[in-house]
Design an enzyme around this catalytic site. Structure first.
Site, PDB file in Angstrom:
ATOM      1  N   GLU A  96       0.697  -0.871  -0.147  1.00 24.65           N
ATOM      2  CA  GLU A  96       0.158   0.156   0.070  1.00 24.65           C
ATOM      3  C   GLU A  96       0.750   1.551   0.451  1.00 24.65           C
ATOM      4  O   GLU A  96       0.335   2.378  -0.455  1.00 24.65           O
ATOM      5  CB  GLU A  96      -1.029  -0.156   0.842  1.00 24.65           C
ATOM      6  CG  GLU A  96      -2.032  -1.357   1.497  1.00 24.65           C
ATOM      7  CD  GLU A  96      -0.870  -2.032   2.299  1.00 24.65           C
ATOM      8  OE1 GLU A  96      -0.206  -2.863   1.683  1.00 24.65           O
ATOM      9  OE2 GLU A  96      -2.247  -2.982   2.548  1.00 24.65           O
ATOM     10  N   ALA A 136      13.101 -40.003  -4.746  1.00 29.96           N
ATOM     11  CA  ALA A 136      11.364 -40.737  -4.362  1.00 29.96           C
ATOM     12  C   ALA A 136      11.568 -40.927  -3.173  1.00 29.96           C
ATOM     13  O   ALA A 136      10.775 -41.225  -2.537  1.00 29.96           O
ATOM     14  CB  ALA A 136      12.323 -41.900  -5.229  1.00 29.96           C
ATOM     15  N   SER A 143      17.427 -39.929 -16.223  1.00 32.96           N
ATOM     16  CA  SER A 143      16.706 -39.705 -16.559  1.00 32.96           C
ATOM     17  C   SER A 143      16.143 -37.961 -16.356  1.00 32.96           C
ATOM     18  O   SER A 143      15.299 -37.213 -16.303  1.00 32.96           O
ATOM     19  CB  SER A 143      16.173 -39.198 -14.078  1.00 32.96           C
ATOM     20  OG  SER A 143      17.786 -38.636 -13.865  1.00 32.96           O
TER      21      SER A 143
HETATM   22  C1  AOF Z   1       0.487  -5.157   4.383  1.00 29.14           C
HETATM   23  N1  AOF Z   1       0.752  -4.913   3.058  1.00 29.14           N
HETATM   24  O1  AOF Z   1       1.685  -5.400   1.906  1.00 29.14           O
HETATM   25  C2  AOF Z   1       2.007  -6.583   3.951  1.00 29.14           C
HETATM   26  C3  AOF Z   1       1.501  -6.985   5.100  1.00 29.14           C
HETATM   27  O2  AOF Z   1       7.090  -6.559  10.343  1.00 29.14           O
HETATM   28  P1  AOF Z   1       6.352  -5.773   9.151  1.00 29.14           P
HETATM   29  O3  AOF Z   1       5.883  -4.372   9.832  1.00 29.14           O
HETATM   30  O4  AOF Z   1       6.858  -6.040   7.423  1.00 29.14           O
HETATM   31  O5  AOF Z   1       4.881  -6.362   8.895  1.00 29.14           O
HETATM   32  C4  AOF Z   1       4.606  -7.762   8.418  1.00 29.14           C
HETATM   33  C5  AOF Z   1       2.926  -8.143   8.608  1.00 29.14           C
HETATM   34  O6  AOF Z   1       2.441  -7.343   7.498  1.00 29.14           O
HETATM   35  C6  AOF Z   1       3.195  -9.919   8.249  1.00 29.14           C
HETATM   36  O7  AOF Z   1       2.957 -10.670   8.943  1.00 29.14           O
HETATM   37  C7  AOF Z   1       1.714  -9.595   7.672  1.00 29.14           C
HETATM   38  O8  AOF Z   1       0.228  -9.949   8.181  1.00 29.14           O
HETATM   39  C8  AOF Z   1       1.518  -8.088   6.844  1.00 29.14           C
HETATM   40  N2  AOF Z   1       1.755  -7.791   5.371  1.00 29.14           N
HETATM   41  N3  AOF Z   1       0.688  -6.182   4.830  1.00 29.14           N
HETATM   42  O9  AOF Z   1      -1.031  -4.337   4.596  1.00 29.14           O
HETATM   43  C9  AOF Z   1       1.796  -5.487   2.551  1.00 29.14           C
HETATM   44  N4  AOF Z   1       3.186  -7.761   3.181  1.00 29.14           N
HETATM   45 ZN    ZN Z   2       1.156  -2.969   5.588  1.00 29.06          ZN
END
Ligand code: AOF
Ligand code: ZN
Length: 331
Positions: free
Chosen positions: A55, A266, A167
């Site tokens: 975002e 395997a 293989s």
């Molecule tokens: C969002 N947008 O692009 C992502 C999210 O350690 P931080 O602060 O980067 O937070 C990681 C957590 O944020 C991750 O575990 C997930 O719950 C959320 N990821 N959230 O709004 C994003 N990558």
């Molecule tokens: Zn976020």
């Protein structure tokens, strides 16, 4: 769904796809911003862990044109201050009036973004679709262990190699390229010590022969056989060895891996099936019959059909003359 939302969603999904394999332990999220005038003005994907969320990237790309706009995100905006600030707050501050998101955030620490947005006068809509790039991360969080994909290539009659062990190149060029593309999206690629000794593989993800991409998945070998002096490619490129599957899974989780690929052989594949941890199967089917040879698994996983490991068919695609079948575990 309104056309503009649909387009923004497609852009957000593509942005999430682009960052697959670079974000763990964070999810590969994509976001897109539509301005008040109805134009797509910013798209972004999650940056490597510790960096900006999707975002924030999309808002930055949109600049001033976020006021009165709409955000479309593949995951519910986070509501916590982790390594970065809460996206829910950033969206409100940017003057976004409507947020569409696909998956709820199962991470309890980060969840609550939708509620925060609603409480601050933003209209929030959850879209009913699924985002393939988030599948592994969502499953990993639910299960508390990395998502496991088992990959193999086989002939029409179910053999991975001829009885003499040859293989190489059962599948065609399209499949091989697909394997390399797929590896790039994974956090780790895993083989057994038997395969390491027999094939001396490099396990690199190559999009073309000359230039392997900079970021490569972690290379992991599971088993107790001594590899010192063998598997020269792996030594040159660096690898980690773990004595057994459960130890490897716990260690990889702690290192932040959420999406791992089991490539053989395997014996190791049988071990993963017996542990009940194969979440996805990618089976490449080559137009060839062998009549005899080595199977996908090295031993029976049960005495009768009742004991068989069972899967749902998710996807079928054509790769040149080969067919790629994708399945997920039937719980
Ligand atoms: C969002 N947008 O692009 C992502 C999210 O350690 P931080 O602060 O980067 O937070 C990681 C957590 O944020 C991750 O575990 C997930 O719950 C959320 N990821 N959230 O709004 C994003 N990558
Ligand atoms: Zn976020």
């Amino acid at each position: 769904m309104d056309d503009r939302i649909g387009q923004a969603l497609a852009a957000a999904i593509a942005a999430g796809d682009q960052v697959r394999g670079t974000t763990s332990p964070n999810p590969p999220v994509g976001a897109a911003i539509i301005s008040a005038a109805g134009e797509l003005v910013g798209v972004g994907g999650t940056q490597p862990a510790g960096g900006a969320h999707a975002e924030i990237m999309a808002l930055a790309a949109a600049g001033e044109r976020t006021r009165g706009g709409v955000a479309v995100v593949t995951l519910e905006p986070c509501n916590h201050r982790g390594r970065t600030g809460p996206c829910s707050h950033a969206l409100v501050e940017a003057g976004i009036r409507q947020v569409h998101y696909v998956h709820s955030d199962p991470n309890a620490q980060a969840a609550g973004g939708a509620e925060y947005l609603r409480d601050h006068g933003v209209e929030v809509v959850q879209l009913s679709t699924t985002v393939p790039a988030l599948k592994s991360w969502l499953s990993a969080l639910r299960l508390g262990r990395p998502h496991v994909t088992l990959k193999f290539a086989q002939t029409l009659d179910g053999f991975t190699a001829a009885s003499d062990g040859s293989s190489q190149w059962i599948t065609g060029e399209h499949s091989r390229r697909d394997v390399h593309r797929d590896r790039l999206h994974r956090d780790a690629i895993i083989i057994g010590t038997g395969t390491a000794l027999a094939d001396n593989p490099s396990l690199t993800a190559r999009l073309d022969e000359a230039t392997p991409p900079e970021r490569q998945p972690r290379r992991v070998v599971i088993g107790t056989r001594d590899l010192s002096g063998y598997a020269e490619n792996l030594h040159r490129l660096g690898f980690e060895q773990y004595p057994e599957i459960s130890v490897a899974m716990a260690a990889l989780w702690d290192k932040g891996d959420r999406d791992i690929l089991v490539e053989g052989g395997a014996g190791l594949a049988s071990g993963f099936i017996e542990e009940g941890v194969v979440d996805t199967v990618r089976a490449y089917l080559a137009p060839m019959l062998l009549g005899d040879g080595r199977g996908i698994l090295s031993r029976a996983v049960g005495q009768t059909l009742v004991d068989a490991a069972r899967f749902h068919l998710d996807d079928v695609s054509r790769l040149g003359e080969d067919v790629l079948l994708e399945f997920s575990r039937k719980d």
